[in-house]
Scaffold this motif. Structure first.
Motif: not given
Length: 433
Positions: A376-383
């Motif tokens: 979730w953290e990775a997806a949130l900060n990639l977007l």
């Protein structure tokens, strides 16, 4: 903002690699884990070389609290629940052996080694402590539950394990490193089977150990999902009490205490790297409230790789990398874990059987709740549609005002305001900050 260790140790210098090299085992990373791997291989008569991109012990090792203990929070009840009693016993055995290895080595050097009892306390749950005490009893480790501590606040109790220890990590590293085959200022630019291209030449190696804190090779192992990094802060206080032991809160965001050379080391204020947290402000407020006569003499921060299940990743880097190995994910217990990892990896690269292979295997099941959090953290900060981006995997960096750095909340890379790389897994500076 150097640690007291960096201020009171003179680490040896090593020349950079000049030209190509051939060796049986290449160790990448000159922190405590890498040095101990090199030490073990040297003792076994194995041909090895260690390369470090900058100076040895220049990052994680110099920031540690340097507690030598088998008591890694309230971990044993958790390990029994997750892995079963036999694997929990192996974890204890690996760290008990590591502690005894330190005890023996430290008798031969001046590194501030002092035996002290270790306490894991809780401010709100005696039940947790009683469960941990029962787990330790099942595993055969002598421990006791105490009702009161010298800490300046009430606790529900603390689990005490006697005859643990503390030391000066850089004085120890200095003594260990001097006879080793080390090349500083030698950055690995590319890894391929049997070969490492560095900034100073190419190294041919039959086996490679990655000991770079957070693994730097993305295409194997999935460490960018299996690990996250946690930042914590320390103050060294003069004219503060000697607590007569080492103390750590069982809660991840709690406080830690230990004394050394007339100073009290107060740690805490932690948070996931790239996220907000209490930082030094929290520690300053605590010191003003409870130790008003104390004077700060140093402050620094530490960064730790956290795994999905609380046990380190030590062994083959990935399922398809038979000659590539890793040591990472020490979960804030880098001193004993580094020694334990060095023993495991020395056995593996020498082709010896080790009972710890499955317990520490980096390829063990990743189906843990923390995996969803990391994803979730990775997806949130990639977007997240902001710049600047981390050169590691493209996550949005966040400014850390307390340390004047740009930090990645996905995987923990950090950069100075001028773009200089401070913490991996990124391997290059961030241009244009």
């Amino acid at each position: 903002m150097d640690s007291i260790w960096a201020k009171t140790a003179q680490l040896p210098r090593f020349c950079p690699l000049e030209g190509d090299l051939r060796t049986d085992v290449l160790i990448v990373g000159g922190g405590l884990a890498g040095l101990l791997c090199a030490h073990r291989l040297a003792q076994a008569g194995v041909d090895y070389a260690l390369v470090e991109a900058d100076r040895i012990c220049g990052s994680t090792t110099k920031g540690m609290t340097a507690k030598l203990t088998v008591q890694h929070g309230l971990i044993y009840h958790k390990l029994i629940r997750q892995f079963g009693e036999e694997r929990a016993r192996l974890y204890l055995e690996a760290n008990r052996t590591a502690l005894e290895d330190y005890r023996a080595l430290c008798q031969t050097m001046d590194c501030g080694f002092v035996e002290e009892d270790n306490f894991v306390y809780s401010t709100d749950s005696r039940d947790k402590l009683e469960r941990e005490l029962a787990a330790l009893d099942r595993l055969g480790l002598a421990a006791r539950l105490v009702d009161e501590t010298p800490l300046p606040f009430p606790v529900a109790g603390a689990v005490c394990v006697p005859r643990q220890a503390r030391f000066h990590p850089l004085q120890f590293a200095t003594a260990i490193a001097r006879p080793l085959r080390i090349f500083e200022d030698t950055k690995v630019l590319e890894l391929a089977p049997g070969r490492a291209v560095t900034s100073r030449g190419t190294i041919a190696a039959k086996k490679v150990i990655i000991a770079t804190h957070f693994p730097i090779l993305n295409k194997h192992g999935g460490y960018f999902l299996k690990l996250y990094q946690h930042r914590s802060y320390l103050l060294a206080l003069k004219d503060a009490p000697d607590l007569g032991g080492m103390y750590v809160d069982e809660a991840e965001t709690g406080l830690t205490f230990r004394n050394t050379e007339g100073l009290l080391l107060l740690g805490g204020g932690g948070h996931r790297t790239g996220k907000p947290g209490g930082g030094w402000r929290e520690l300053e407020a605590f010191a003003r409230r409870h130790y008003p006569q104390a004077r700060e003499t140093a402050r620094w921060a530490a960064q730790d790789c956290m795994t999905l299940d609380g046990a380190p990743y030590v062994g083959r880097y990935g399922a398809r990398t038979p000659d590539l190995y890793v040591a990472t994910g020490f979960n804030k217990w880098g001193t004993t874990s580094a020694m334990a990892a060095a023993g495991v990896l020395a056995d593996l690269v020498c082709g010896k059987e080790t009972p710890y292979t499955e317990l520490f295997s980096p390829s063990r099941s990743a189906l843990r709740p923390q995996l969803a959090v990391n994803g979730w953290e990775a997806a949130l900060n990639l977007l997240r549609p902001t710049a600047p981006r981390c050169p590691h995997l493209g996550c949005a960096l966040r400014y850390n005002a307390a340390e004047r750095s740009w930090d990645c909340p996905c995987h923990g890379s950090r950069f100075g305001e001028d773009g200089t790389l401070l913490n991996n897994p990124a391997t290059e500076d961030k241009k244009g900050l």
